[in-house]
Design a protein around this motif. Structure first.
Motif, PDB file in Angstrom:
ATOM      1  N   ASP A   1      27.372 -11.864   7.055  1.00 20.92           N
ATOM      2  CA  ASP A   1      26.087 -12.550   6.911  1.00 20.92           C
ATOM      3  C   ASP A   1      26.157 -13.757   5.976  1.00 20.92           C
ATOM      4  O   ASP A   1      25.197 -14.503   5.860  1.00 20.92           O
ATOM      5  N   GLU A   2      27.300 -13.969   5.330  1.00 24.71           N
ATOM      6  CA  GLU A   2      27.478 -15.155   4.496  1.00 24.71           C
ATOM      7  C   GLU A   2      28.576 -16.072   5.057  1.00 24.71           C
ATOM      8  O   GLU A   2      29.230 -16.801   4.314  1.00 24.71           O
ATOM      9  N   ASP A   3      28.760 -16.036   6.363  1.00 23.00           N
ATOM     10  CA  ASP A   3      29.756 -16.880   7.037  1.00 23.00           C
ATOM     11  C   ASP A   3      29.261 -18.325   7.029  1.00 23.00           C
ATOM     12  O   ASP A   3      28.290 -18.659   7.699  1.00 23.00           O
ATOM     13  N   ALA A   4      29.929 -19.168   6.261  1.00 22.75           N
ATOM     14  CA  ALA A   4      29.539 -20.580   6.176  1.00 22.75           C
ATOM     15  C   ALA A   4      30.181 -21.408   7.289  1.00 22.75           C
ATOM     16  O   ALA A   4      29.687 -22.479   7.630  1.00 22.75           O
TER      17      ALA A   4
ATOM     18  N   ARG B   1      27.546  -5.307  14.434  1.00 23.05           N
ATOM     19  CA  ARG B   1      27.784  -4.968  13.030  1.00 23.05           C
ATOM     20  C   ARG B   1      27.726  -6.264  12.217  1.00 23.05           C
ATOM     21  O   ARG B   1      28.549  -7.155  12.408  1.00 23.05           O
ATOM     22  N   ILE B   2      26.750  -6.361  11.333  1.00 30.61           N
ATOM     23  CA  ILE B   2      26.604  -7.500  10.433  1.00 30.61           C
ATOM     24  C   ILE B   2      26.919  -6.973   9.031  1.00 30.61           C
ATOM     25  O   ILE B   2      26.284  -6.020   8.566  1.00 30.61           O
ATOM     26  N   TYR B   3      27.882  -7.587   8.364  1.00 31.88           N
ATOM     27  CA  TYR B   3      28.330  -7.107   7.061  1.00 31.88           C
ATOM     28  C   TYR B   3      27.732  -7.944   5.932  1.00 31.88           C
ATOM     29  O   TYR B   3      28.039  -9.134   5.815  1.00 31.88           O
ATOM     30  N   PRO B   4      26.886  -7.335   5.111  1.00 30.81           N
ATOM     31  CA  PRO B   4      26.272  -8.054   3.985  1.00 30.81           C
ATOM     32  C   PRO B   4      27.342  -8.574   3.022  1.00 30.81           C
ATOM     33  O   PRO B   4      28.282  -7.857   2.662  1.00 30.81           O
TER      34      PRO B   4
ATOM     35  N   PHE C   1      37.865  -9.294   8.637  1.00 30.46           N
ATOM     36  CA  PHE C   1      39.014  -8.385   8.534  1.00 30.46           C
ATOM     37  C   PHE C   1      39.803  -8.602   7.238  1.00 30.46           C
ATOM     38  O   PHE C   1      40.735  -7.855   6.953  1.00 30.46           O
ATOM     39  N   ASN C   2      39.436  -9.606   6.464  1.00 27.86           N
ATOM     40  CA  ASN C   2      40.099  -9.883   5.191  1.00 27.86           C
ATOM     41  C   ASN C   2      39.140  -9.776   4.007  1.00 27.86           C
ATOM     42  O   ASN C   2      39.474 -10.191   2.910  1.00 27.86           O
ATOM     43  N   GLU C   3      37.956  -9.240   4.221  1.00 29.10           N
ATOM     44  CA  GLU C   3      36.973  -9.121   3.151  1.00 29.10           C
ATOM     45  C   GLU C   3      37.259  -7.879   2.296  1.00 29.10           C
ATOM     46  O   GLU C   3      38.104  -7.051   2.636  1.00 29.10           O
ATOM     47  N   THR C   4      36.520  -7.756   1.207  1.00 30.55           N
ATOM     48  CA  THR C   4      36.721  -6.611   0.317  1.00 30.55           C
ATOM     49  C   THR C   4      36.368  -5.287   1.003  1.00 30.55           C
ATOM     50  O   THR C   4      36.844  -4.238   0.578  1.00 30.55           O
ATOM     51  N   ASN C   5      35.553  -5.336   2.052  1.00 31.14           N
ATOM     52  CA  ASN C   5      35.190  -4.120   2.789  1.00 31.14           C
ATOM     53  C   ASN C   5      35.957  -4.015   4.110  1.00 31.14           C
ATOM     54  O   ASN C   5      35.473  -3.419   5.073  1.00 31.14           O
ATOM     55  N   LYS C   6      37.161  -4.566   4.150  1.00 36.91           N
ATOM     56  CA  LYS C   6      37.919  -4.588   5.411  1.00 36.91           C
ATOM     57  C   LYS C   6      38.169  -3.184   5.965  1.00 36.91           C
ATOM     58  O   LYS C   6      38.229  -3.008   7.176  1.00 36.91           O
ATOM     59  N   ASP C   7      38.268  -2.183   5.104  1.00 33.02           N
ATOM     60  CA  ASP C   7      38.463  -0.820   5.602  1.00 33.02           C
ATOM     61  C   ASP C   7      37.244  -0.360   6.406  1.00 33.02           C
ATOM     62  O   ASP C   7      37.395   0.279   7.449  1.00 33.02           O
ATOM     63  N   GLU C   8      36.046  -0.703   5.945  1.00 38.07           N
ATOM     64  CA  GLU C   8      34.818  -0.376   6.683  1.00 38.07           C
ATOM     65  C   GLU C   8      34.809  -1.093   8.033  1.00 38.07           C
ATOM     66  O   GLU C   8      34.462  -0.491   9.061  1.00 38.07           O
TER      67      GLU C   8
END
Length: 102
Positions: free
Chosen positions: A45-48, A70-73, A80-87
């Protein structure tokens, strides 16, 4: 200090890439929907780079009857490289498991 990913392009867009984007968007606009094909749409949701409202227009144009969204806050462009990549990967795996038994 920012993490450097060697397989991620860090330069400006090349003309051929922009032309391919334009061609792809035109094909999507006149191509119809995915019908009953199971489809997973993931987005930060913060994709610039590709803001959520712009991306939503594309998925709404092609979505069929079996869309999982699936929208990830807090996530940006590379979910796939974010801090919640496991989720994110757990969600992809669950989607694939469901789609294969569908």
């Amino acid at each position: 200090m920012a993490t450097f990913y060697p397989l991620v392009w860090h330069g400006p867009f090349k003309r051929a890439t922009l032309e391919a984007f334009a061609t792809t968007l035109a094909a999507i606009a006149k191509g119809g929907t995915f019908g009953a094909l199971p489809t997973l749409w993931v987005h930060g949701d913060e994709d610039a780079l590709v803001p959520l409202p712009a991306s939503r227009g594309g998925i709404e144009a092609v979505r069929g009857s079996d869309l999982t969204e699936r929208i990830y806050p807090g996530a940006r462009h590379e979910v796939f490289n974010e801090t919640n990549k496991d989720e994110v990967l757990d969600d992809v795996t669950a989607f694939i498991d469901r789609a294969l038994t569908h």
